[in-house]
Design a protein around this motif. Sequence first.
Motif, short mmCIF file in Angstrom:
data_model
loop_
_atom_site.label_atom_id
_atom_site.label_comp_id
_atom_site.label_asym_id
_atom_site.label_seq_id
_atom_site.Cartn_x
_atom_site.Cartn_y
_atom_site.Cartn_z
N SER A 67 -3.60 9.52 -0.07
CA SER A 67 -2.60 8.50 0.27
C SER A 67 -1.20 8.97 -0.11
N ASP A 90 0.45 1.23 0.37
CA ASP A 90 -0.81 1.61 1.00
C ASP A 90 -1.96 1.08 0.15
N PRO A 92 -5.45 2.36 0.40
CA PRO A 92 -6.46 3.24 1.01
C PRO A 92 -7.87 2.91 0.54
N LEU A 111 -6.52 5.17 5.39
CA LEU A 111 -5.27 4.73 4.79
C LEU A 111 -4.83 3.45 5.50
N HIS A 149 -5.80 6.54 9.63
CA HIS A 149 -4.90 5.50 9.15
C HIS A 149 -4.89 4.31 10.10
#
Length: 157
Positions: A67, A90, A92, A111, A149
Amino acid sequence: MAKEHTYNVVIQWTGNTGNGTSDYRAYERSHVISAAGKPDIDASSDVAFRGQANRYNPEELLVASLSSCHMLWFLHLCADNGIVVVDYVDHPTGTMIESKSGGGKFKKVVLHPTVTIEQQKDLAKLCELHIEANKHCFIANSVNFPVTHQAVGIVVE
């Protein structure tokens, strides 16, 4: 010639409760991660593997590394493209599977960055920059599982 970088850390096991590793249950998994001139990181194994919940485990640190690397590349690319990021967070998630033999491996890391930018016109470019950041991330390029992501972009109001 390609640039080569070397990284040095020290891992010191601190979990000897007096009997060393005389038995699987006789020792703690606690250890300290250190590097010159930086604060120590208290670590352990995951609670599922007899670790301590109040310490970071290697699996969390791997997910955090992915991340962090992605974020740093993404911010770099935004700066290069004139996109002003004012906030980035973030959450993750890494998925690891255990094998019958007791080992295991990561299956994937996803992510979930939420990026806040200044201008609406830049929102469409964020997806492209996340893809580019993933291609450049040193850590993502070093693992043998997918790192994807699911990003959200927000414009400051």
